[in-house]
Write an enzyme that holds these catalytic residues in place. Structure first.
Site, mmCIF file in Angstrom:
data_model
loop_
_atom_site.group_PDB
_atom_site.id
_atom_site.type_symbol
_atom_site.label_atom_id
_atom_site.label_comp_id
_atom_site.label_asym_id
_atom_site.label_seq_id
_atom_site.Cartn_x
_atom_site.Cartn_y
_atom_site.Cartn_z
ATOM 1 N N HIS A 76 -33.820 19.088 -35.388
ATOM 2 C CA HIS A 76 -34.865 19.738 -34.589
ATOM 3 C C HIS A 76 -35.095 18.940 -33.319
ATOM 4 C CE1 HIS A 76 -39.404 20.865 -34.221
ATOM 5 N NE2 HIS A 76 -38.648 21.581 -33.405
ATOM 6 N N GLU A 78 -35.985 15.293 -34.841
ATOM 7 C CA GLU A 78 -36.494 15.391 -36.210
ATOM 8 C C GLU A 78 -35.337 15.883 -37.091
ATOM 9 O OE1 GLU A 78 -39.638 18.305 -36.766
ATOM 10 O OE2 GLU A 78 -40.750 16.908 -38.028
ATOM 11 N N ASN A 104 -44.640 19.859 -36.907
ATOM 12 C CA ASN A 104 -45.289 21.171 -36.778
ATOM 13 C C ASN A 104 -46.165 21.494 -37.981
ATOM 14 O OD1 ASN A 104 -44.242 21.587 -34.281
ATOM 15 N ND2 ASN A 104 -42.535 22.878 -34.948
ATOM 16 N N SER A 151 -37.053 25.130 -35.953
ATOM 17 C CA SER A 151 -38.265 24.308 -35.878
ATOM 18 C C SER A 151 -39.096 24.443 -37.143
ATOM 19 C CB SER A 151 -39.100 24.725 -34.671
ATOM 20 O OG SER A 151 -39.420 26.095 -34.782
#
Ligand code: T1G
Length: 694
Positions: free
Chosen positions: A428, A440, A478, A407
């Site tokens: 991801h 992702e 993120n 991640s």
């Protein structure tokens, strides 16, 4: 070639639409339909009319690009075409692919609708912030009843032909569409045509009015803040009360109220952004993506299980590998539980669930000799991942693509552990992997075009929404998230209660506020990630110490029943202990309590996302602003009817975003400052990301 052709086949007037890619009801198509219908209705030898389409699908609705220009109002309008059908000779719609929106509304004004077994119908206007504006709410209600109309139109879902037949939304399922359609039309010609759908009343008699209240309650819960669902419910309710003419007028007024609204604009933006995100500039279009038939999954934790299920559901043979045999057994048990649940809830038939489960087998690295892809889902420890990738390099065919589900770790460093860095890519998945739509994809500096093309193509097979990110800490989603959650901590330092912050975010449309999200993800997990991030924090920058204090006090979040909230019996409630810890931090740091309006809280939470997103565009981490919107809608629940954070930022004004970023830069440190791209856009009066080249 004309967009619409006409041919008399015996006593049947056959009208064919040919307007790739989806036979949308553009002005050209409507003009051709009008001319062909006039010919058929004027020809005494023609006893019935058949409407069919070339290409991959029946009419997929109004042309959304032309809708944006208001061309649906140009004559002949869809309403005029429908009037010619409804009052003209017996007509049949022959449906393959999907009949959607205005396409299905046109079919509803034919006297009958027939379809291939793998076809579907639908009225997805709600996904554009609209409602079926050409009689769809009135006719579908009169054809199938309000309960079915509410389900289909409020959800905007596609209804497979078999279900549509059961509901009466189509009249027959056929195998050879053209042949059957002609036969059907000839039969039709030989007998009196059925009453037009708009004139039928049996399905709207004796309605239980409670179904509308229930629909409103569900809409308020499932699409909080969205306007179109409530307007749709009102139209369907009125279809059961008003005369057809009054009902059509009511629907038109509701449609006009939604057309051009902020939500309609945002959802239209999102519609095209999601499709644009699949296009990677510089990726040779003709690149035949490697077809994935066999895959390995490394790691049988939560993510590994979900990824194995996603792959197996797409028909891919999966070899699930975990060096810890107990964990492997547990993992397989959990996967079986996922399928049992999916079958019990009717998400999959029992047979489909069993067939998919059979595709997943436990194994070892020695069983990966034939795979086309491996997805690694091991714990987020770089050395462990590098060891795994070195082992995969030795155990899999050189052509195999090696993907990591990390991640936020560095893709290049993982790729360097192999002799095939060009075939290493980040994939991801968002937890739970078999439910969340976002995939992702992350390209390292050495990731090659074949790996990207293969994974973009695989994403579609998996039913995922792909976004391609560059390689950085946190990728697209993120990397921005830390500003959203970081601001929530700074607000708490000023004495704003967690439940107030979350309430503002949830009223904005987020499924869960930033503080509750922290509790869900685990405060202890966040503290671990921040430890890494703090090593590279710029001079003069600080992060709130609230999280560390919470962990010191044993408050990890939902996982141990206490975090920023208390958790008992699945309910969350304010936690005085957390409030005391927060107050302690504020007092230690000498931060005064202060009031914020809901708007100020909203802006502090969401504007930094826009600034960081602009930085990602500058850094080449995201290709387009729309890609960032797609990532946030599908990975973090950002309300789709706001278009995504970047579209929202554009609508509130880049000057406001930059102004707040300047204040934050002073207060919290350099990472919060307005990025040069944003400052330039404000200076030059640029109003949209597209104008700025993104
Ligand atoms: N108008 C214009 N372009 C469209 C379009 C449309 N309706 N639908 C798709 N496209 C483009 C899309 O942008 C893409 O372009 C290409 O076609 C392939 O699409 C009066 C007012 C039909 C199920 O909402 O759901 O009717 O990227 O990649 O996966 O009440 O497209 O290649 O340049 O999605 O095979 C209602 C929207 C309109 C249907 C096919 N109708 N479309 O899926 O292909 S409002 C819709 C879809 C309306 C009435 C109201 C899907 C599809 P490009 P794609 P796909």
């Amino acid at each position: 070639m004309n967009s619409v052709s006409y041919q008399a086949v015996g006593e049947i007037g056959v009208i064919t639409v040919h307007y790739p890619p989806v036979n949308a009801l553009s002005l050209a198509v409507r003009t051709g339909l009008g001319e062909s219908l006039a010919r058929a209705n004027a020809d005494p030898d023609i006893k019935a009319i058949l409407i069919r389409c070339d290409g991959k699908t029946f009419i997929a609705g109004a042309d959304i690009k032309e809708l944006q220009k208001g061309w649906h109002l140009k004559n002949p309008t869809l309403g005029e075409i429908q009037a010619m059908l409804e009052t003209g000779k017996p007509s049949i719609a022959a449906i393959h692919g999907t009949a959607l929106g205005g396409g299905y509304e046109l079919a509803l004004t034919c006297h009958a609708r027939i379809a291939l077994n793998d076809a579907a119908i639908g009225l997805p206007e709600v996904k554009l912030g609209l409602l079926p504006g050409a009689g769809g709410t009135q006719r579908l209600t009169r054809l199938c009843g309000p309960a079915a109309a509410l389900d289909i139109i409020v959800s905007g879902r596609q209804v497979p032909a078999s279900e549509a037949l059961q509901l009466g939304a189509i009249d027959a399922i056929v195998t050879d569409l053209d042949e059957a359609a002609l036969t059907f039309a000839r039969d039709f010609a030989a007998r009196p045509a059925p009453a037009p759908v708009i004139a039928r009343n049996e399905a709207i008699a004796g309605i239980d009015p409670d179904i509308f209240a229930a629909a409103r309650k569900q809409a308020a819960r499932k699409s909080r803040g969205a306007e179109a669902p409530l307007a749709i419910i009102a139209c369907i309710e009125q279809a059961c009360e008003l005369t057809p003419a009054e009902g059509l007028r009511f629907e038109r007024a509701e449609f006009d109220g939604l057309f051009g609204s902020d939500q309609h604009k945002a959802l239209t933006h999102y519609f095209f952004a999601e499709r644009e995100a699949r296009k990677i500039p510089g990726l040779p279009g003709e690149l035949a993506a490697v077809r994935i038939e066999r895959a390995g999954v490394i790691g049988t934790g939560t993510m590994g299980r979900g990824i194995a299920v996603v792959l197996a559901n797409a028909g891919i043979e999966v070899r699930l590998v975990d060096t810890n045999s107990d964990a492997a057994k547990l993992g397989m048990e959990a996967i079986k539980g996922i399928y049992d649940g999916s079958a019990a809830r009717g998400i999959q038939t029992r047979d489909a669930a069993d067939a998919a489960l059979k595709r997943i087998k436990l194994g070892g690295y020695e069983d990966l000799g034939e795979v086309d892809l491996v997805v690694e889902a091991a714990p987020e420890i770089m050395e462990l991942k590098r060891t795994i990738f070195a082992r995969l390099d030795a155990s899999t065919p050189p052509r195999a693509i090696l993907a990591t589900n990390t991640s936020s770790l560095d893709i290049d460093s993982i790729a360097a552990a192999t002799a095939r860095p060009e075939r290493v890519i980040g994939a991801h998945f968002f937890s739970p992997a078999h439910i969340m739509k976002l995939l992702e994809l992350v390209r390292g500096t050495t990731t090659g075009p074949e790996a990207i093309a293969a994974m973009m193509s695989l994403a579609a097979r998996l039913g995922k929404t792909p976004v391609l990110a560059g390689n950085c800490d946190g990728f697209i989603g993120n990397r921005m998230l830390q500003y959203y959650t970081g601001q929530s901590e700074f607000l708490m330092e000023h004495g704003i209660a967690p439940e107030r912050i979350d309430a503002v975010a949830e009223r904005f449309g987020m499924p869960m506020g930033p503080v509750a999200l922290r509790d869900l993800a685990g405060i202890d997990v966040s503290v671990l990630v921040r430890k890494e991030r703090m090593k590279t924090l710029p001079e003069g920058e600080r992060m709130s110490p609230i999280l560390e204090r919470m962990v010191e006090a044993g408050r990890f979040g939902r996982k141990n029943g206490k975090g920023f909230y208390r958790y008992e019996g699945g309910e969350r409630s304010p936690a005085p202990q957390a409030a005391a810890i927060i107050a302690g931090v504020a007092s230690d740091l000498g931060i005064p309590a202060r009031e914020f309006s809901d708007e100020e809280i909203r802006d502090r939470l969401f504007m930094p996302l826009v600034n960081e997103g602009a930085k990602e565009l500058e850094d080449g981490i995201a290709i387009r602003a729309g890609d960032i919107d797609v990532a946030w809608v599908n990975g973090y629940g950002f309300p789709r009817w706001r278009g995504g954070p970047m579209f929202w930022g554009q609508s509130v004004g880049f000057d406001k975003v930059a102004e707040l970023a300047r204040e934050f830069g002073e207060r919290y440190g350099p990472r919060w400052r307005p990025t040069p791209l944003l400052e330039t856009m404000v200076r030059d009066g640029v109003a949209t990301w597209r104008e700025a080249g993104y």
